[in-house]
Design a protein around this motif. Structure first.
Motif, PDB file in Angstrom:
ATOM      1  N   LEU A 115      13.385  69.758 -32.291  1.00 55.71           N
ATOM      2  CA  LEU A 115      14.764  68.879 -32.294  1.00 55.71           C
ATOM      3  C   LEU A 115      15.313  69.472 -33.469  1.00 55.71           C
ATOM      4  O   LEU A 115      14.863  69.622 -34.572  1.00 55.71           O
ATOM      5  CB  LEU A 115      14.314  67.444 -32.538  1.00 55.71           C
ATOM      6  N   ASP A 116      16.762  69.432 -33.216  1.00 54.86           N
ATOM      7  CA  ASP A 116      17.686  69.859 -34.245  1.00 54.86           C
ATOM      8  C   ASP A 116      18.236  68.705 -35.178  1.00 54.86           C
ATOM      9  O   ASP A 116      18.747  68.582 -36.067  1.00 54.86           O
ATOM     10  CB  ASP A 116      18.959  70.465 -33.842  1.00 54.86           C
ATOM     11  N   GLY A 117      18.159  67.512 -34.483  1.00 53.23           N
ATOM     12  CA  GLY A 117      18.404  66.224 -35.234  1.00 53.23           C
ATOM     13  C   GLY A 117      18.032  65.121 -34.584  1.00 53.23           C
ATOM     14  O   GLY A 117      17.963  65.123 -33.190  1.00 53.23           O
ATOM     15  N   ILE A 118      18.201  63.895 -35.172  1.00 49.60           N
ATOM     16  CA  ILE A 118      17.780  62.793 -34.518  1.00 49.60           C
ATOM     17  C   ILE A 118      18.962  61.496 -34.583  1.00 49.60           C
ATOM     18  O   ILE A 118      19.180  61.422 -35.677  1.00 49.60           O
ATOM     19  CB  ILE A 118      16.120  62.245 -35.222  1.00 49.60           C
ATOM     20  N   PHE A 119      18.960  60.765 -33.831  1.00 51.59           N
ATOM     21  CA  PHE A 119      19.860  59.625 -33.700  1.00 51.59           C
ATOM     22  C   PHE A 119      18.818  58.448 -33.449  1.00 51.59           C
ATOM     23  O   PHE A 119      18.197  58.313 -32.408  1.00 51.59           O
ATOM     24  CB  PHE A 119      20.908  59.636 -32.483  1.00 51.59           C
ATOM     25  N   LEU A 120      18.600  57.670 -34.627  1.00 45.40           N
ATOM     26  CA  LEU A 120      17.600  56.636 -34.321  1.00 45.40           C
ATOM     27  C   LEU A 120      18.297  55.308 -34.482  1.00 45.40           C
ATOM     28  O   LEU A 120      19.142  54.787 -35.098  1.00 45.40           O
ATOM     29  CB  LEU A 120      16.896  56.500 -36.018  1.00 45.40           C
ATOM     30  N   ILE A 121      18.224  54.837 -32.974  1.00 39.38           N
ATOM     31  CA  ILE A 121      19.046  53.481 -32.690  1.00 39.38           C
ATOM     32  C   ILE A 121      18.159  52.335 -33.329  1.00 39.38           C
ATOM     33  O   ILE A 121      18.613  51.593 -34.297  1.00 39.38           O
ATOM     34  CB  ILE A 121      19.002  53.409 -31.220  1.00 39.38           C
ATOM     35  N   TYR A 122      16.913  51.965 -32.744  1.00 40.76           N
ATOM     36  CA  TYR A 122      16.183  51.046 -33.050  1.00 40.76           C
ATOM     37  C   TYR A 122      14.732  51.493 -33.629  1.00 40.76           C
ATOM     38  O   TYR A 122      14.173  52.199 -32.705  1.00 40.76           O
ATOM     39  CB  TYR A 122      15.693  49.863 -31.873  1.00 40.76           C
ATOM     40  N   LEU A 142      21.652  53.763 -36.489  1.00 40.61           N
ATOM     41  CA  LEU A 142      22.592  52.481 -36.259  1.00 40.61           C
ATOM     42  C   LEU A 142      22.084  51.373 -37.200  1.00 40.61           C
ATOM     43  O   LEU A 142      22.798  50.544 -37.339  1.00 40.61           O
ATOM     44  CB  LEU A 142      22.041  52.146 -34.739  1.00 40.61           C
ATOM     45  N   HIS A 143      20.925  51.516 -38.018  1.00 39.80           N
ATOM     46  CA  HIS A 143      20.396  50.539 -38.820  1.00 39.80           C
ATOM     47  C   HIS A 143      21.375  50.120 -39.839  1.00 39.80           C
ATOM     48  O   HIS A 143      21.805  51.394 -40.328  1.00 39.80           O
ATOM     49  CB  HIS A 143      19.074  50.587 -38.992  1.00 39.80           C
ATOM     50  N   ASN A 144      21.601  49.147 -40.293  1.00 38.18           N
ATOM     51  CA  ASN A 144      22.095  48.918 -41.778  1.00 38.18           C
ATOM     52  C   ASN A 144      21.305  49.330 -42.843  1.00 38.18           C
ATOM     53  O   ASN A 144      20.151  48.623 -43.074  1.00 38.18           O
ATOM     54  CB  ASN A 144      22.260  47.523 -42.075  1.00 38.18           C
ATOM     55  N   VAL A 145      21.119  50.495 -43.327  1.00 41.13           N
ATOM     56  CA  VAL A 145      20.216  51.143 -44.315  1.00 41.13           C
ATOM     57  C   VAL A 145      20.820  51.739 -45.618  1.00 41.13           C
ATOM     58  O   VAL A 145      21.954  52.298 -45.257  1.00 41.13           O
ATOM     59  CB  VAL A 145      19.025  51.893 -43.786  1.00 41.13           C
ATOM     60  N   SER A 152      24.213  56.216 -41.954  1.00 39.35           N
ATOM     61  CA  SER A 152      24.244  55.067 -40.794  1.00 39.35           C
ATOM     62  C   SER A 152      25.735  55.023 -40.208  1.00 39.35           C
ATOM     63  O   SER A 152      26.807  55.296 -40.661  1.00 39.35           O
ATOM     64  CB  SER A 152      23.799  53.873 -41.404  1.00 39.35           C
ATOM     65  N   VAL A 153      25.481  54.636 -38.935  1.00 34.14           N
ATOM     66  CA  VAL A 153      26.881  54.586 -38.377  1.00 34.14           C
ATOM     67  C   VAL A 153      26.954  52.858 -37.882  1.00 34.14           C
ATOM     68  O   VAL A 153      27.758  52.416 -37.186  1.00 34.14           O
ATOM     69  CB  VAL A 153      27.137  55.052 -36.848  1.00 34.14           C
ATOM     70  N   PHE A 154      26.178  51.992 -38.548  1.00 35.89           N
ATOM     71  CA  PHE A 154      26.295  50.435 -38.648  1.00 35.89           C
ATOM     72  C   PHE A 154      27.607  50.051 -38.899  1.00 35.89           C
ATOM     73  O   PHE A 154      28.185  50.494 -39.722  1.00 35.89           O
ATOM     74  CB  PHE A 154      25.135  50.136 -39.436  1.00 35.89           C
ATOM     75  N   ILE A 155      27.957  48.927 -38.150  1.00 35.07           N
ATOM     76  CA  ILE A 155      29.016  48.211 -38.499  1.00 35.07           C
ATOM     77  C   ILE A 155      28.669  46.757 -38.757  1.00 35.07           C
ATOM     78  O   ILE A 155      28.028  46.319 -37.808  1.00 35.07           O
ATOM     79  CB  ILE A 155      30.404  48.332 -38.165  1.00 35.07           C
ATOM     80  N   ILE A 287      32.506  51.209 -29.802  1.00 33.39           N
ATOM     81  CA  ILE A 287      30.906  51.041 -29.412  1.00 33.39           C
ATOM     82  C   ILE A 287      30.915  52.604 -28.906  1.00 33.39           C
ATOM     83  O   ILE A 287      29.900  52.984 -29.293  1.00 33.39           O
ATOM     84  CB  ILE A 287      30.423  50.124 -28.303  1.00 33.39           C
ATOM     85  N   GLU A 288      31.875  53.139 -28.280  1.00 31.97           N
ATOM     86  CA  GLU A 288      31.740  54.537 -27.781  1.00 31.97           C
ATOM     87  C   GLU A 288      31.864  55.550 -29.125  1.00 31.97           C
ATOM     88  O   GLU A 288      31.233  56.481 -29.021  1.00 31.97           O
ATOM     89  CB  GLU A 288      32.773  54.961 -26.825  1.00 31.97           C
ATOM     90  N   GLU A 289      32.829  55.158 -29.836  1.00 31.31           N
ATOM     91  CA  GLU A 289      32.963  56.060 -31.140  1.00 31.31           C
ATOM     92  C   GLU A 289      31.787  56.049 -31.942  1.00 31.31           C
ATOM     93  O   GLU A 289      31.472  57.002 -32.468  1.00 31.31           O
ATOM     94  CB  GLU A 289      34.386  55.527 -31.791  1.00 31.31           C
ATOM     95  N   GLN A 290      31.156  55.075 -31.697  1.00 33.70           N
ATOM     96  CA  GLN A 290      30.022  54.815 -32.615  1.00 33.70           C
ATOM     97  C   GLN A 290      29.032  55.847 -32.252  1.00 33.70           C
ATOM     98  O   GLN A 290      28.152  56.579 -33.144  1.00 33.70           O
ATOM     99  CB  GLN A 290      29.256  53.386 -32.359  1.00 33.70           C
TER     100      GLN A 290
END
Lengths: 323, 323
Positions: A115-122, A142-145, A152-155, A287-290
């Motif tokens: 894998l070249d990269g990971i998007f970790l949602i939950y 997506l988490h607030n970290v 993070s892309v959390f809002i 939400i799509e931009e996220q």
């Protein structure tokens, strides 16, 4: 064993084109792609995958990891996948159901460059476990970290919930009821904070936040409808945490002959398709931009040419379920 | 190096329980699971994955492969994932965007036993390429394919479309218009067949099927609305190929002040959540059971105890967008 040059000659294209097809990078027309693939099959060419990965350091594949697979996750996943695709990347989605071992196995693929990269949602594992992987490739969450390694892309949903409350107040609503999501979620806590501050600012008594917390299924919405019918002091507005729940609320109220918005205003959250077709007032928060930003962040870290990150913000979408 | 027995002693549980946690099989309570995971971390236990896979011949992980990621695919994926999870399996979803190489790479994981089975939703490679993989592990598909190796959960949309047409006829509609999906899809062809037979049976003139073929986006629905407003002989009913499209049709007609069903009946397809909240008449075809059956077929082939396959059938769901 045939080389890329042999394939190129056989297909009547340049070796750069063959390379683009093999590595799924850059644009190749459908017909050209087919020619190259036919040549690969006819000459029985088999690129040495490991050698190839060492050379380019890239498999042009991103991973998405999530414990669950639900409506709002899907909207984000969708825009991430499209952005990845537009930039020559495919996507593999790991639904871990909270299984820590499975999540670590997915992260191991970053280590082994599959894998070249990971998007970790939950997530399932502790941050201390996951942060170690960030040295092997880019990880976005997506988490607030608060992490140096993992952007993070959390809002914060505080502002969005407050926007809904303020608008209802403006339209004259004074008995506002909140339907909250999962009790352990940070978003729920921030919504409750917004409601508490709202009540303080307007010097009104807040209702108990636990009244309709965890309203995440149609059964819970049915409970709310029964409560609405039996309660003496009826709310004049209902704020929800998602468009799916708001859609159920509007539909069930109307089936009982209760008029929306004349008897009670209802406001959604997310601005998903269902709010459009049902003409529901809602809070848009890009939400799509996220999902796109998550992908852009990964691409930036990999030094790929990519669009700028778009700022994420809350916007009230006025439709027909509020006054 | 610690053994499973050491972990079991440390966590105060049986070694069978430890094994269940490690292999993600069978039920383990949340608290017990945590105890075992803590013990694994504290004793720094690392099961030899390859040895483990050789022993059990199983990674308890299924793959879903699809070229796209859209609304109806999501409903099926969702029920597949839940069924897999209930039976101790996690799921990895490969979105190939039509990339043949990527698809073959996913199938290679079946060969190397990193996947226990595959649910192929939309394929990129020829069947001749994919069939070879079926000897390495079970493969189930959504495609209509006549293959000894690859069972299918495909169902023919002819009956479903005919059911919608017959019902509209019964309610007195005589000017029925069809909005079809993608022109190359088998489902579209079978819908057109159903409409042609319907017209022959009732001795009426069919409209040109190409009139609103490929009506798969909101822009295409807008085109239809403009046409509806300008045409002299207006249809008294519209049959669609999906609930998402039907929802757009109903919403856009109503925004123009056109009454549904008084002026025109609209009927959806799929019985997704949106048809419920919008009170739309639709055709149910057990789309969730389809995802579940795909998973059950894989489990059966792996000799896992599992529910019987449920028969898939079409059912008219009468709601409020038809007379």
């Amino acid at each position: 064993m045939p080389t890329i040059l042999d394939i190129a000659r056989h297909a009547g294209v340049s070796s750069a084109t063959v390379s683009r097809v093999i590595n799924s990078s850059g644009y190749v027309g459908e017909e050209t792609r087919r020619k190259v693939e036919d040549a690969i099959e006819q000459l029985n060419y088999s690129p040495n995958k490991n050698a190839q990965h060492l050379r380019t350091g890239s498999t042009k594949n991103f991973g998405i990891i999530s414990t669950q697979f639900n409506d709002t996750a899907v909207a984000r996943i969708n825009s991430f996948i499209s952005t990845a695709y537009a930039n020559g990347y495919t996507t593999t989605l790991f639904v871990t159901n909270g299984d820590k071992k499975r999540e670590r196995e997915a992260f191991d693929l970053l280590k082994s460059k599959q894998l070249d990269g990971i998007f970790l949602i939950y997530r399932a594992n502790d941050w201390s476990v996951l942060e170690k992987y960030a040295s092997f490739g880019p990880v976005v969450t997506l988490h607030n970290v608060d992490s140096e390694q993992i952007p993070s892309v959390f809002i914060d949903h505080y502002k969005g919930h407050r926007l809904a409350l303020d608008y209802l107040w403006e339209t004259g609503c004074r008995q506002i009821l909140n339907l909250y999501g999962t009790p352990k979620g940070l978003n729920t806590h921030r919504r409750i904070d917004a409601y508490t501050d709202f009540c303080r600012d307007h010097q009104i008594d807040p209702h108990n936040p636990d009244l309709f917390i965890d309203t995440v299924t149609s059964e819970k919405v049915d409970d709310f409808i029964r409560w609405y019918e039996s309660t003496e002091v009826k709310p004049d507005a209902v704020v929800t945490h998602s468009d799916s729940i708001a859609a159920l609320v509007v539909s069930r109220l109307r089936r009982k002959g209760i008029r929306v918005p004349e008897d009670v205003s209802v406001i959604g959250f997310d601005n998903l398709d269902v709010s459009d077709v049902m003409d529901m007032t809602t809070i848009d928060y890009s939400i799509e931009e996220q999902g796109k930003n998550a992908c852009r962040l990964l691409l930036q870290t990999l030094n790929q040419p990519v669009d700028e990150l778009k700022p994420l913000s809350f916007k009230l979408i006025k439709r027909k379920t509020t006054l």
